[in-house]
Design an enzyme around this catalytic site. Structure first.
Site, PDB file in Angstrom:
ATOM      1  N   ASN A   9       0.790  -1.174  -0.032  1.00 27.72           N
ATOM      2  CA  ASN A   9       0.077  -0.072   0.139  1.00 27.72           C
ATOM      3  C   ASN A   9       0.836   1.230  -0.115  1.00 27.72           C
ATOM      4  O   ASN A   9       1.559   1.699   0.999  1.00 27.72           O
ATOM      5  CB  ASN A   9      -0.901  -0.117   1.215  1.00 27.72           C
ATOM      6  CG  ASN A   9      -1.578   1.180   1.647  1.00 27.72           C
ATOM      7  OD1 ASN A   9      -1.824   1.854   0.645  1.00 27.72           O
ATOM      8  ND2 ASN A   9      -2.275   1.287   2.513  1.00 27.72           N
ATOM      9  N   TRP A  10       0.834   1.641  -1.239  1.00 33.02           N
ATOM     10  CA  TRP A  10       2.033   2.913  -1.226  1.00 33.02           C
ATOM     11  C   TRP A  10       1.499   4.347  -0.660  1.00 33.02           C
ATOM     12  O   TRP A  10       2.158   5.245  -0.547  1.00 33.02           O
ATOM     13  CB  TRP A  10       2.304   3.153  -2.607  1.00 33.02           C
ATOM     14  CG  TRP A  10       3.004   1.978  -3.542  1.00 33.02           C
ATOM     15  CD1 TRP A  10       3.380   1.043  -2.833  1.00 33.02           C
ATOM     16  CD2 TRP A  10       3.773   1.865  -4.628  1.00 33.02           C
ATOM     17  NE1 TRP A  10       4.282   0.235  -3.592  1.00 33.02           N
ATOM     18  CE2 TRP A  10       4.187   0.640  -4.997  1.00 33.02           C
ATOM     19  CE3 TRP A  10       3.165   2.758  -5.808  1.00 33.02           C
ATOM     20  CZ2 TRP A  10       4.763   0.322  -6.027  1.00 33.02           C
ATOM     21  CZ3 TRP A  10       3.736   2.295  -7.015  1.00 33.02           C
ATOM     22  CH2 TRP A  10       4.713   0.952  -7.259  1.00 33.02           C
ATOM     23  N   LYS A  11       0.196   4.336  -0.356  1.00 35.62           N
ATOM     24  CA  LYS A  11      -0.341   5.463   0.315  1.00 35.62           C
ATOM     25  C   LYS A  11      -0.041   6.766  -0.547  1.00 35.62           C
ATOM     26  O   LYS A  11      -0.056   6.826  -1.888  1.00 35.62           O
ATOM     27  CB  LYS A  11       0.044   5.741   1.795  1.00 35.62           C
ATOM     28  CG  LYS A  11      -0.202   4.475   2.506  1.00 35.62           C
ATOM     29  CD  LYS A  11       0.019   4.470   4.199  1.00 35.62           C
ATOM     30  CE  LYS A  11      -0.272   3.301   4.679  1.00 35.62           C
ATOM     31  NZ  LYS A  11      -0.128   3.340   6.198  1.00 35.62           N
ATOM     32  N   HIS A  95      -9.701   1.007   4.949  1.00 39.48           N
ATOM     33  CA  HIS A  95      -8.329   1.289   5.432  1.00 39.48           C
ATOM     34  C   HIS A  95      -8.569   2.219   6.918  1.00 39.48           C
ATOM     35  O   HIS A  95      -9.321   3.233   6.690  1.00 39.48           O
ATOM     36  CB  HIS A  95      -7.119   1.840   4.460  1.00 39.48           C
ATOM     37  CG  HIS A  95      -5.612   2.109   5.047  1.00 39.48           C
ATOM     38  ND1 HIS A  95      -5.458   2.742   6.126  1.00 39.48           N
ATOM     39  CD2 HIS A  95      -4.815   0.987   5.143  1.00 39.48           C
ATOM     40  CE1 HIS A  95      -4.314   2.382   6.275  1.00 39.48           C
ATOM     41  NE2 HIS A  95      -4.049   1.445   5.979  1.00 39.48           N
ATOM     42  N   GLU A  97      -6.697   4.719   7.882  1.00 45.14           N
ATOM     43  CA  GLU A  97      -6.822   6.098   7.569  1.00 45.14           C
ATOM     44  C   GLU A  97      -8.092   6.715   6.779  1.00 45.14           C
ATOM     45  O   GLU A  97      -8.363   7.853   7.222  1.00 45.14           O
ATOM     46  CB  GLU A  97      -5.461   6.232   6.722  1.00 45.14           C
ATOM     47  CG  GLU A  97      -4.121   6.033   7.540  1.00 45.14           C
ATOM     48  CD  GLU A  97      -3.098   5.365   6.885  1.00 45.14           C
ATOM     49  OE1 GLU A  97      -2.884   5.420   5.598  1.00 45.14           O
ATOM     50  OE2 GLU A  97      -2.117   4.871   7.618  1.00 45.14           O
ATOM     51  N   GLU A 167      -5.614  -4.787  10.884  1.00 40.63           N
ATOM     52  CA  GLU A 167      -4.436  -3.825  11.056  1.00 40.63           C
ATOM     53  C   GLU A 167      -4.808  -2.969  12.280  1.00 40.63           C
ATOM     54  O   GLU A 167      -5.694  -2.137  12.031  1.00 40.63           O
ATOM     55  CB  GLU A 167      -4.547  -2.943   9.659  1.00 40.63           C
ATOM     56  CG  GLU A 167      -4.441  -3.515   8.378  1.00 40.63           C
ATOM     57  CD  GLU A 167      -3.638  -2.400   7.382  1.00 40.63           C
ATOM     58  OE1 GLU A 167      -2.343  -2.739   6.767  1.00 40.63           O
ATOM     59  OE2 GLU A 167      -3.934  -1.171   7.161  1.00 40.63           O
ATOM     60  N   GLY A 173       2.370   2.139  10.830  1.00 38.83           N
ATOM     61  CA  GLY A 173       3.256   3.331  10.650  1.00 38.83           C
ATOM     62  C   GLY A 173       3.944   3.919  11.747  1.00 38.83           C
ATOM     63  O   GLY A 173       4.406   4.813  11.930  1.00 38.83           O
ATOM     64  N   SER A 213       3.536  -1.953  10.440  1.00 39.30           N
ATOM     65  CA  SER A 213       4.773  -2.311  10.577  1.00 39.30           C
ATOM     66  C   SER A 213       5.240  -3.315  10.183  1.00 39.30           C
ATOM     67  O   SER A 213       6.130  -4.137  10.802  1.00 39.30           O
ATOM     68  CB  SER A 213       5.345  -1.762  11.881  1.00 39.30           C
ATOM     69  OG  SER A 213       4.637  -0.581  12.347  1.00 39.30           O
ATOM     70  N   GLY A 234       2.691  -1.104   4.362  1.00 32.89           N
ATOM     71  CA  GLY A 234       2.833   0.226   3.998  1.00 32.89           C
ATOM     72  C   GLY A 234       4.447   0.793   3.673  1.00 32.89           C
ATOM     73  O   GLY A 234       4.937   0.365   2.712  1.00 32.89           O
ATOM     74  N   GLY A 235       4.979   1.434   4.859  1.00 33.17           N
ATOM     75  CA  GLY A 235       6.567   1.900   4.639  1.00 33.17           C
ATOM     76  C   GLY A 235       7.104   0.972   3.993  1.00 33.17           C
ATOM     77  O   GLY A 235       7.969   1.582   2.961  1.00 33.17           O
TER      78      GLY A 235
END
Ligand code: PGA
Length: 252
Positions: A9-11, A95, A97, A167, A173, A213, A234-235
């Site tokens: 997930n490149w956000k 998600h 966010e 999640e 994150g 994470s 993600g990251g």
């Protein structure tokens, strides 16, 4: 065993050039890793560019969100047909966010899940508790509410094709990963809830990813848990070496 599904997930990150370069390296990097599904979820405006790089490869391409209406006066929104037209087969919905930064409710996410199935886009349905909910012992209650409300009205056949991502919001994150045991406990609970509502065959077929994470050094241990069937990253999905190490952990 279910085929593991590792999704990046490149956000709201990268440039168009960086997105295409990352996609090209992943395309080469995953060659031969046939036992794993690998997917990337770029920002909307980079999807078409990434699609041009990935066309003909096994890498799954998806969007990070979509709206539930097909078209019309919905300024700023994007429909399922639109993401399909630029090459997506999948979409991340619900998600944390979207829920906590943009105020999406269980009922909005339910509408999006229905629209995704109606439009033949495969959803990754995300759920997870916040830190205060975990600390007050409400994790299972929150998960059950999100799951039941999110899947309301979907057919058993649709549910059987779903990917779910657990999640925990406190792990996203933050560098603070759920321990494999903490994640497994919630994954097993999700599978038990699915079994109660849709039967054992269906619940056994649904891939449940962990997200929060996930990194090269914890991927293998997370993936060794019986009810963890993939990772939503993600990251670490923004760095080709890290993401490929995570994919390799699933491959091994
Ligand atoms: P993270 O994000 O890996 O950076 O914690 C995961 C996600 O939000 O999907």
């Amino acid at each position: 065993m279910l085929k593991p599904f590792i999704a990046g997930n490149w956000k709201m990150n990268l440039t168009l050039k960086e997105s295409k370069e990352l996609a090209a390296s992943l395309r080469t990097g995953v060659e031969g890793m046939n036992g794993v599904d690998v997917g990337v979820f770029p920002p909307f405006v980079f999807i078409e560019g990434v699609h041009s790089v990935l066309k003909g490869s096994s890498i799954i391409l998806g969007a990070q969100n979509m709206y539930w209406e097909d078209k019309g006066a919905f300024t700023g929104e994007i429909s399922g047909d639109m993401i399909k037209e630029v090459g997506c087969t999948h979409v991340i919905l619900g998600h944390s966010e979207r829920r906590h930064v943009f105020g999406e409710t269980d009922s909005m996410i339910n509408s999006k899940l229905s629209a995704a199935f109606a439009g033949d886009v495969m959803p990754i349905f995300c759920l997870g508790e916040k830190l205060d909910e975990r600390e007050s012992g409400d994790t299972f209650k929150v998960i059950e509410r999100q799951l039941v409300a999110g899947l309301d009205g979907l057919t058993t056949e649709q549910v059987s094709r779903l990917t779910i991502a657990y999640e925990p919001v406190w792990a996203i994150g933050t560098g603070k990963t759920a321990t494999p045991a903490q994640a497994q406990e919630v994954h097993a609970r999700i599978r038990a809830l699915l079994e109660d509502s849709y039967g054992k065959d269906v619940s056994a077929r649904i891939r449940i990813q962990y997200g929060g994470s996930a990194k090269p050094d914890n991927a293998a241990e997370l993936l060794s848990q019986p009810d963890i069937n993939g990772l939503l990253v993600g990251g670490a999905s923004l760095k080709k070496d890290d993401f490929l190490k995570i994919v390799s952990a699933a491959f091994e």
